[in-house]
Design an enzyme around this catalytic site. Structure first.
Site, mmCIF file in Angstrom:
data_model
loop_
_atom_site.group_PDB
_atom_site.id
_atom_site.type_symbol
_atom_site.label_atom_id
_atom_site.label_comp_id
_atom_site.label_asym_id
_atom_site.label_seq_id
_atom_site.Cartn_x
_atom_site.Cartn_y
_atom_site.Cartn_z
ATOM 1 N N SER A 110 0.097 2.445 5.040
ATOM 2 C CA SER A 110 1.449 2.619 4.231
ATOM 3 C C SER A 110 2.088 4.135 4.567
ATOM 4 C CB SER A 110 1.226 2.726 2.762
ATOM 5 O OG SER A 110 2.275 2.776 1.848
ATOM 6 N N THR A 111 2.236 5.046 3.625
ATOM 7 C CA THR A 111 2.713 6.377 4.144
ATOM 8 C C THR A 111 2.370 6.820 5.421
ATOM 9 O OG1 THR A 111 3.281 6.751 1.705
ATOM 10 C CG2 THR A 111 3.742 8.520 3.357
ATOM 11 N N HIS A 125 3.394 -1.227 4.530
ATOM 12 C CA HIS A 125 4.285 -1.271 3.248
ATOM 13 C C HIS A 125 5.639 -0.636 3.569
ATOM 14 C CE1 HIS A 125 0.685 -0.360 0.457
ATOM 15 N NE2 HIS A 125 0.809 -1.774 1.060
ATOM 16 N N MET A 179 -0.742 5.829 0.360
ATOM 17 C CA MET A 179 -0.728 6.108 -0.986
ATOM 18 C C MET A 179 -1.532 4.919 -1.685
ATOM 19 S SD MET A 179 2.649 8.134 -2.460
ATOM 20 C CE MET A 179 3.706 6.769 -1.761
ATOM 21 N N ASP A 189 -4.262 0.063 -2.113
ATOM 22 C CA ASP A 189 -4.296 -1.146 -1.742
ATOM 23 C C ASP A 189 -5.197 -1.405 -0.380
ATOM 24 O OD1 ASP A 189 -3.253 -3.705 -1.161
ATOM 25 O OD2 ASP A 189 -1.524 -3.221 -0.093
#
Length: 368
Positions: free
Chosen positions: A188-189, A215, A308, A311
């Site tokens: 993600s991030t 994401h 973050m 998941d």
């Protein structure tokens, strides 16, 4: 009382600056330190004001957001959240910004001047908060020098490793190098830069397909795939519903769709779904891992990297309960955000914890 997060807002549109500043002012934990009208102005204001976070428009006159970002990272490294339009040019520039040190980005809902910017208010505030917690030392990650990974080569002596942290409550089957393999990556991030580092070190003849959930909203995953395809020896593409999954190809879940794998005869095929988001995410790493856990005759190598939240942790449990798998998590040393890897490690089902530059090597030791 905790110190507030100081933010420098950079946008060439006075209207957009006002909206962004109003949103930030509504959060008592944020203080707007100032604003800038272009990249050159932003660089000077950043040096003067020393903000905790910069919100930076991609498309600006005099010095655009991408060039300003590069100079900020060189001269005064500061966590940056990019604001981008959904145009092809805007998405491509955003992907390049991710490679050059931006922590994250927010997509303007309707172009450069978005009258409906309120739609992304909560996302913007959340990403400013997250960016403020990123250590400056991680903004300028130095990639490991690219060199061909020999199949079954030993890991470099310099690798930071926690070797084989074995699952505590699920029996580990013996690893068979000759059985079919499927590589699954969730991030993600900070993920675009992490994906570049890992995928660019895989050899073109890697004997496995690679499924990737990053994401990211619709429109940006296609640019991400195209960018990575230019930089990697393997092929990288945005996944298409129904296509047969092939070795040596990385399939990136399109923004807005869950990525599943299904058996079609003797082959595997992509199945994209618009089922509800899982824990706020679509695509979801958990959904992907749960899907591949139902394919019995493939061994899976799962990689959870920077991001973050949690998941991937629930999906990893399913993966370990069904069939033979190995799990690799990115170490806190190199994560932009240590949420997802930390949650995966917390399941006690992760086999290896690696610095980003060693993850590709760790994957390859499990490959035929």
């Amino acid at each position: 009382m905790n110190q507030t997060i100081s933010v420098l807002v950079v946008d060439d549109s006075a209207f957009m600056r006002k909206l962004i500043i109003n949103f930030l002012d509504e959060d008592p934990a944020i203080t707007v330190a100032g604003f800038a009208r272009n990249g050159e102005d932003a660089l000077q204001k950043a040096k003067k004001l020393r903000p905790d976070v910069i919100t930076l428009d991609v498309e600006m006159p005099i010095l655009n957001g991408l060039d300003a970002l590069k100079r900020i990272m060189d001269e005064i490294p500061t966590p940056v959240v990019m604001l981008s339009s959904l145009t092809e040019h805007g998405t491509n520039q955003t992907m390049e910004a991710m490679e050059n040190g931006a922590v994250d980005f927010v997509a303007k809902p309707s172009g450069t001047i978005s009258l409906d910017l309120h739609k992304i208010k909560d996302e913007l505030l959340q990403k400013v908060h997250s960016a403020s917690r990123v250590p400056v030392s991680k903004l300028k990650y130095k990639p490991v020098e690219k060199r061909k990974i020999e199949i079954q080569a030993e890991m470099p002596a310099s690798a930071h490793r926690i070797i084989h942290k074995k699952a505590s409550n699920i029996q580990q089957a013996k690893w068979n190098l000759n059985s079919p393999k499927l590589i699954c990556i969730g991030t993600s991030t900070g993920g675009p830069r992490a994906l570049q580092e890992v995928l660019s070190h895989f050899p073109a003849d890697i004997k496995a397909p690679i499924l990737v959930v990053q994401h990211m909203p619709a429109g940006f995953t296609k640019s991400l795939a195209a960018r990575l395809n230019q930089l990697c020896d393997i092929s990288v593409k945005e996944a298409e519903d129904g296509e047969i999954i092939k070795q040596g190809v990385a399939y990136i879940a399109p923004g807005g769709f869950h990525l599943n794998a299904r058996r079609v005869g003797t082959s595997l095929a992509v199945h994209l779904s618009e089922e509800p988001p899982r824990s706020g995410h679509r695509p979801s790493v958990d959904v992907m891992l749960e899907s591949v856990s139902e394919i019995p005759d493939y061994d899976k190598i799962c990689v959870i990297m920077t991001g973050m939240g949690s998941d991937g942790a629930k999906g990893l449990v399913k993966l370990k309960e069904n069939g033979n798998s190995r799990a690799i998590a990115e170490s806190q040393n190199t994560c932009i955000v240590f949420g997802m890897p930390k949650a995966a490690i917390g399941t006690n089902l992760v086999d290896d914890v690696e610095d980003l530059g060693q993850i590709a090597y760790s994957v390859m030791k499990y490959m035929p």
